[in-house]
Design a protein around this motif. Structure first.
Motif, mmCIF file in Angstrom:
data_model
loop_
_atom_site.group_PDB
_atom_site.id
_atom_site.type_symbol
_atom_site.label_atom_id
_atom_site.label_comp_id
_atom_site.label_asym_id
_atom_site.label_seq_id
_atom_site.Cartn_x
_atom_site.Cartn_y
_atom_site.Cartn_z
ATOM 1 N N LEU A 92 -4.276 13.337 -1.913
ATOM 2 C CA LEU A 92 -4.619 11.918 -1.929
ATOM 3 C C LEU A 92 -5.490 11.538 -0.736
ATOM 4 O O LEU A 92 -5.729 10.362 -0.476
ATOM 5 N N GLY A 93 -5.930 12.553 -0.007
ATOM 6 C CA GLY A 93 -6.800 12.282 1.144
ATOM 7 C C GLY A 93 -6.059 11.686 2.326
ATOM 8 O O GLY A 93 -6.688 11.165 3.244
ATOM 9 N N LEU A 94 -4.722 11.763 2.325
ATOM 10 C CA LEU A 94 -3.972 11.193 3.461
ATOM 11 C C LEU A 94 -3.767 12.256 4.536
ATOM 12 O O LEU A 94 -3.193 13.317 4.289
ATOM 13 N N LEU A 95 -4.263 11.955 5.728
ATOM 14 C CA LEU A 95 -4.228 12.913 6.833
ATOM 15 C C LEU A 95 -2.824 13.078 7.381
ATOM 16 O O LEU A 95 -2.013 12.157 7.296
ATOM 17 N N PRO A 96 -2.562 14.238 7.983
ATOM 18 C CA PRO A 96 -1.299 14.351 8.715
ATOM 19 C C PRO A 96 -1.282 13.377 9.885
ATOM 20 O O PRO A 96 -2.338 12.963 10.374
ATOM 21 N N ILE A 97 -0.085 13.029 10.323
ATOM 22 C CA ILE A 97 0.050 12.191 11.527
ATOM 23 C C ILE A 97 0.345 13.142 12.686
ATOM 24 O O ILE A 97 1.380 13.817 12.700
ATOM 25 N N GLN A 98 -0.592 13.211 13.615
ATOM 26 C CA GLN A 98 -0.438 14.102 14.767
ATOM 27 C C GLN A 98 0.333 13.356 15.853
ATOM 28 O O GLN A 98 -0.049 12.258 16.254
ATOM 29 N N HIS B 293 8.271 5.901 2.154
ATOM 30 C CA HIS B 293 7.696 4.554 2.270
ATOM 31 C C HIS B 293 7.609 4.131 3.732
ATOM 32 O O HIS B 293 6.588 3.602 4.183
ATOM 33 N N ARG B 294 8.676 4.367 4.468
ATOM 34 C CA ARG B 294 8.692 3.936 5.875
ATOM 35 C C ARG B 294 7.600 4.637 6.691
ATOM 36 O O ARG B 294 6.981 4.036 7.559
ATOM 37 N N ILE B 295 7.396 5.914 6.400
ATOM 38 C CA ILE B 295 6.350 6.646 7.142
ATOM 39 C C ILE B 295 4.965 6.103 6.758
ATOM 40 O O ILE B 295 4.125 5.819 7.614
ATOM 41 N N LEU B 296 4.736 5.951 5.468
ATOM 42 C CA LEU B 296 3.417 5.484 5.016
ATOM 43 C C LEU B 296 3.149 4.060 5.481
ATOM 44 O O LEU B 296 2.054 3.716 5.918
ATOM 45 N N ARG B 297 4.174 3.240 5.403
ATOM 46 C CA ARG B 297 4.025 1.849 5.838
ATOM 47 C C ARG B 297 3.598 1.790 7.301
ATOM 48 O O ARG B 297 2.722 1.032 7.694
ATOM 49 N N THR B 298 4.277 2.643 8.085
ATOM 50 C CA THR B 298 3.961 2.718 9.510
ATOM 51 C C THR B 298 2.499 3.106 9.719
ATOM 52 O O THR B 298 1.793 2.525 10.541
ATOM 53 N N ALA B 299 2.036 4.085 8.956
ATOM 54 C CA ALA B 299 0.645 4.550 9.107
ATOM 55 C C ALA B 299 -0.335 3.449 8.706
ATOM 56 O O ALA B 299 -1.328 3.206 9.403
ATOM 57 N N PHE B 300 -0.057 2.765 7.604
ATOM 58 C CA PHE B 300 -0.956 1.673 7.180
ATOM 59 C C PHE B 300 -0.929 0.536 8.198
ATOM 60 O O PHE B 300 -1.964 -0.004 8.574
ATOM 61 N N ALA B 301 0.277 0.176 8.642
ATOM 62 C CA ALA B 301 0.390 -0.970 9.558
ATOM 63 C C ALA B 301 -0.319 -0.692 10.887
ATOM 64 O O ALA B 301 -0.926 -1.583 11.474
ATOM 65 N N ALA B 302 -0.263 0.552 11.356
ATOM 66 C CA ALA B 302 -0.876 0.872 12.653
ATOM 67 C C ALA B 302 -2.394 0.927 12.558
ATOM 68 O O ALA B 302 -3.088 0.810 13.560
ATOM 69 N N ARG C 224 0.833 -1.200 0.000
ATOM 70 C CA ARG C 224 0.000 0.000 0.000
ATOM 71 C C ARG C 224 0.873 1.258 0.000
ATOM 72 O O ARG C 224 0.614 2.216 -0.724
ATOM 73 N N ALA C 225 1.933 1.215 0.817
ATOM 74 C CA ALA C 225 2.838 2.372 0.883
ATOM 75 C C ALA C 225 3.481 2.610 -0.485
ATOM 76 O O ALA C 225 3.586 3.742 -0.957
ATOM 77 N N GLU C 226 3.888 1.529 -1.127
ATOM 78 C CA GLU C 226 4.558 1.646 -2.420
ATOM 79 C C GLU C 226 3.655 2.333 -3.446
ATOM 80 O O GLU C 226 4.090 3.193 -4.212
ATOM 81 N N MET C 227 2.370 1.956 -3.429
ATOM 82 C CA MET C 227 1.419 2.545 -4.372
ATOM 83 C C MET C 227 1.296 4.048 -4.164
ATOM 84 O O MET C 227 1.227 4.813 -5.117
ATOM 85 N N VAL C 228 1.283 4.462 -2.891
ATOM 86 C CA VAL C 228 1.158 5.897 -2.615
ATOM 87 C C VAL C 228 2.425 6.616 -3.065
ATOM 88 O O VAL C 228 2.356 7.673 -3.714
ATOM 89 N N VAL C 229 3.585 6.035 -2.752
ATOM 90 C CA VAL C 229 4.851 6.677 -3.137
ATOM 91 C C VAL C 229 4.868 6.936 -4.645
ATOM 92 O O VAL C 229 5.266 8.010 -5.104
ATOM 93 N N GLN C 230 4.395 5.966 -5.409
ATOM 94 C CA GLN C 230 4.364 6.106 -6.874
ATOM 95 C C GLN C 230 3.538 7.311 -7.326
ATOM 96 O O GLN C 230 3.820 7.915 -8.344
ATOM 97 N N GLU C 231 2.528 7.633 -6.535
ATOM 98 C CA GLU C 231 1.619 8.729 -6.896
ATOM 99 C C GLU C 231 2.135 10.099 -6.514
ATOM 100 O O GLU C 231 1.615 11.111 -6.947
ATOM 101 N N MET C 232 3.103 10.133 -5.594
ATOM 102 C CA MET C 232 3.467 11.417 -4.988
ATOM 103 C C MET C 232 4.472 12.200 -5.816
ATOM 104 O O MET C 232 5.374 11.633 -6.423
ATOM 105 N N THR C 233 4.319 13.527 -5.777
ATOM 106 C CA THR C 233 5.311 14.395 -6.416
ATOM 107 C C THR C 233 6.491 14.555 -5.455
ATOM 108 O O THR C 233 6.370 14.268 -4.259
ATOM 109 N N LEU C 234 7.609 15.060 -5.965
ATOM 110 C CA LEU C 234 8.765 15.264 -5.084
ATOM 111 C C LEU C 234 8.411 16.239 -3.960
ATOM 112 O O LEU C 234 8.774 16.028 -2.804
ATOM 113 N N ASP C 235 7.666 17.304 -4.290
ATOM 114 C CA ASP C 235 7.310 18.271 -3.242
ATOM 115 C C ASP C 235 6.461 17.621 -2.154
ATOM 116 O O ASP C 235 6.619 17.913 -0.965
#
Ligand code: BGC
Length: 742
Positions: A96-102, A336-345, A53-64
């Motif tokens: 992409l509708g992904l919330l900040p991590i507070q 990837h590591r940040i997104l993976r963490t969010a999906f896994a949690a 899941r993280a990989e798919m999001v990374v593919q979609e993201m711009t450098l910024d």
């Protein structure tokens, strides 16, 4: 009867306060800080792994978008709308509708709640939890923090501190789990497991060797790999491998020449490669010193960051990518590591919606932890427990014991209920849990009065007129500052001595964040360490004083007689600090705001492997109270030891008249060729026994805990040779022992 009526009245008062607080929370929760469209996209398919899941999001993201995720936007309310009021934010991807991590500090309860009109439960300190030696309790402790984080719409905790107590005067010891790497690692692992069970990202900090606060931004810890791996890093290894936290926070200090947050050995080689850590490494606040070096060494996210043009992992990182200094693949891995963490949690699939914190549930847990973590240090002639039916008068003295209990400061500070927000570096915060009222509730027919203890002579005279004197002493400690000495501050030692001279039935209650020297110990009848005991500290204490709860905790750290017995008589760098009474230099609490920069210095822990009890045993020094020590109102006997290199079995019998729990401890001595301190803790179990009952305890021994770290092989090694297994109720009381050959 009368006692239970009083208790009920007190509980009702507590209920009212809690209700009001609940209403405040409800109001605060009515304005969620994050409103955004629900995330959509192929990565919302829950049948895929967090990595996919993280990989798919990374593919979609711009450098910024990637860069924006790698640095925070400033701590607390600095960023207005995107912050929930915690210490930091990992930015999301609105497109992409992904919330900040507070992110919220939550070592002993969720911090900075009052600032947002909310309430958090103050638990007893982490050191107290370690004193319970109880994995279920540690899980429950973490669960509570996780639940209250979610209630307050945080996705991630900032700590679980597992720095080893190498330095008993470290101002943050109350946030850590003591001096033994196995006890500390296992305690924190359970805490993080409990926390993550609530769908909140767990974090383990401060990686690594941030074992003192003095010069934490400049000190350079010198240590061999063997020593590191067997001591401080073993605590992290256990905690990280057993709990799989979503994040690890690297620390402020240097380790062998490199800042911990750009230390290739600590981050890339050990944490990620050897231990296989899949989560994200985030920096301690402003502990990111470089851009390319830190990114390449394994740091994944900078906190608290700030505007992109000022952050190391902001515009500067983009430039480093453009210049080819940091490959795009590394940036992708960081994200990837940040997104993976969010999906896994589970925080993407099931974001925290905000809810009223349940103060009753919190208080009940806090009380249970306090009851199981208060250590009865001394109890001459069975002075305790007090007999409520017989006692006629009790003098309660000192430490605001008429109204409250102490809490620890800094980023582990929880705001008091109904009070204002606490200030970092501000005065110590006392919580409304009144020992005086709790004792009165237990002994309603006795005369129970309070004296503040400021006038030592008057306090002694006051104690003389009572049958029993209970003197409270305390030592406030906080992040950012160490204690100059193990001695209690002010006139507290004089106070105890004077009261004990006036009344032989003197009980001392200590509220400290770690060990304290007790020059008066021989003159008092009893002493009990309650640490910073949390929102129900007084009620828990009263239950122990009157025997409704039989104490069962054991010290997770050695209490030395004096500073002279410690490996280092003074804290490294302490000589650079202003002398008492001098104007504090800028940057120290209460001083002008410019940064106070100490001169760089080395922290050379020459005691090496001999941390805590290992030092005292190797050096043949008698501590005041040994690691593992703690009394009960009953007594226990050990027998029938059989041991192999894999497991031990022995019997424990309750030889007294009350039901009680014994924390039975197993230590190992290694073959002489290992060149190790005499004994190390390798296993333990809490055994509940009714009077006369005997239980057989069988424990597996983890080969890693019997091993040494072989630097040449860069791996653990279980040596061949003659071992010795020791079993008993404390590191200095092991009545059973048996040889074991491997
Ligand atoms: C502390 C961390 C804490 C961070 C955010 C730092 O000063 O060392 O433990 O998580 O601040 O408040």
């Amino acid at each position: 009867m009368a006692s239970s009526r009083l208790n009920q009245a007190r509980d009702r008062r507590f209920d009212l306060v809690a209700l009001l607080l609940g209403l405040m929370v409800a109001t605060a929760s009515a304005q969620p800080p994050q409103r955004q469209a629900a995330p959509k996209g192929p990565w919302m398919d829950k049948s895929l792994s967090p990595d996919q899941r993280a990989e798919m999001v990374v593919q979609e993201m711009t450098l910024d978008e990637k860069i924006s995720m790698l640095h925070g936007r400033g701590g607390f309310l600095a960023e207005g709308a995107i912050s929930n009021g915690g210490a930091g934010v990992i930015q999301g991807v609105p497109r992409l509708g992904l919330l900040p991590i507070q992110l919220a500090d939550s070592a002993v309860g969720v911090r900075a709640a009052a600032e947002r009109g909310r309430y958090s439960t103050l638990l007893p300190s982490t050191i107290a939890l370690a004193a319970a030696w109880d994995s279920n309790l540690a899980y429950e402790y973490g669960e509570l923090i996780g639940r209250e984080l979610r209630d307050q719409q945080y996705q991630a905790s900032l700590g679980a501190g597992v720095n080893l107590m190498r330095e008993p005067r470290n101002g943050r010891n109350f946030e850590y789990a003591g001096e033994d790497p196995i006890l500390a690692g296992k305690t924190v692992a359970q805490l993080v497991k409990g926390l993550q069970s609530q769908k909140v990202i767990g974090d383990i900090k401060h990686y690594a060797l941030n074992d003192q606060e003095t010069g934490r931004n400049i000190g350079d810890v010198k240590m061999s790999r063997r020593v590191m791996r067997q001591t401080d890093l073993l605590a992290f290894e256990i905690a990280i491998l057993e709990s799989q936290p979503g994040m690890v926070m690297c620390s402020y200090n240097k380790v062998n020449g490199d800042w911990a947050c750009e230390n290739d050995y600590l981050l890339n080689q050990l944490l990620k490669k050897t231990w296989g850590f899949k989560g994200a490494v985030i920096s301690d606040w402003n502990a990111t010193h470089t851009t390319a070096k830190a990114a390449l060494a394994g740091l994944d996210a900078e906190q608290p960051g700030g505007p992109s043009e000022r952050a190391r992992f902001g515009d500067a990182l983009k430039k480093a990518v453009d210049a080819g200094e940091v490959p795009m693949s590394r940036v992708d891995e960081m994200v990837h590591r940040i997104l993976r963490t969010a999906f896994a949690a589970g925080v993407v699939d099931d974001p925290p919606l905000g809810r009223v914190v349940d103060p009753f549930k919190g208080a009940a847990t806090a009380q249970r932890v306090a009851e199981q973590s208060s250590v009865l240090l001394k109890n001459a002639n069975s002075l305790l427990p007090l007999d409520a039916a017989r006692v006629k008068s009790i003098a309660i003295i000192g430490s605001k014991a008429d109204t409250s209990v102490l809490s620890g400061g800094g980023s582990a500070q929880v705001d008091p209920p109904g009070g204002g927000a606490s200030r970092f570096g501000g005065p110590a915060i006392w919580f409304p849990s009144s020992p005086l009222n709790a004792v009165r509730g237990k002994a309603p027919r006795a005369k129970v009065e309070y004296h503040d203890g400021v006038d030592v002579k008057a306090a002694a005279a006051f104690a003389k007129t009572s049958e029993i004197a209970i003197v409270f002493v305390n030592e406030p400690t906080t992040e950012g500052r160490d204690m100059p000495s193990l001695n209690l501050s002010g006139t507290q030692n004089e106070l105890v001595s004077a009261v004990a001279a006036a009344n032989p039935r003197t009980i001392v209650v200590l509220e400290t964040g770690g060990p304290a020297a007790m020059p008066w110990i021989d003159s008092v009848g009893a002493a009990i360490e309650i640490w910073y005991p949390g929102i129900r500290g007084a009620e828990a204490l009263a239950n122990i004083l009157f025997g409704d709860v039989n104490p069962q905790a054991k010290l997770p750290a050695t209490f030395a007689k004096s500073d002279a017995d410690l490996p280092h008589p003074a804290i490294f760098g302490f000589d650079q600090l202003p002398k008492p009474g001098a104007t504090p230099p800028p940057g120290t609490p209460g001083a002008p705001p410019q940064r106070f920069q100490m001169k760089p210095f080395d922290i050379d822990y020459t005691e090496g492997l001999k941390v805590g009890y290992k030092w005292f045993q190797a050096e043949n020094k008698q501590p005041l109270f040994a690691f593992g020590h703690g009394l009960s109102y009953t007594s226990f006997a050990y027998s029938d030891l059989t041991a192999t290199i894999d497991s031990v079995s022995f019997k424990v019998r309750n030889t007294g008249k009350r039901a009680g729990a014994e924390i039975a401890q197993v230590y190992a001595g290694l073959p002489a060729s290992a060149n190790e301190p005499p004994k190390r803790l390798v296993a333990w179990e809490k055994v509940l026994l009714s009077p006369g009952e005997v239980k057989t305890v069988t424990l597996k021994l983890d080969p890693k805990f019997l091993s040494i770290f072989n630097e040449d092989k860069d791996d653990w090694e279980l040596l061949s040779g003659d071992y010795r297994i020791f079993v008993g109720g404390a590191s200095d009381s092991t009545p059973l022992s048996a040889p074991v050959r491997r």
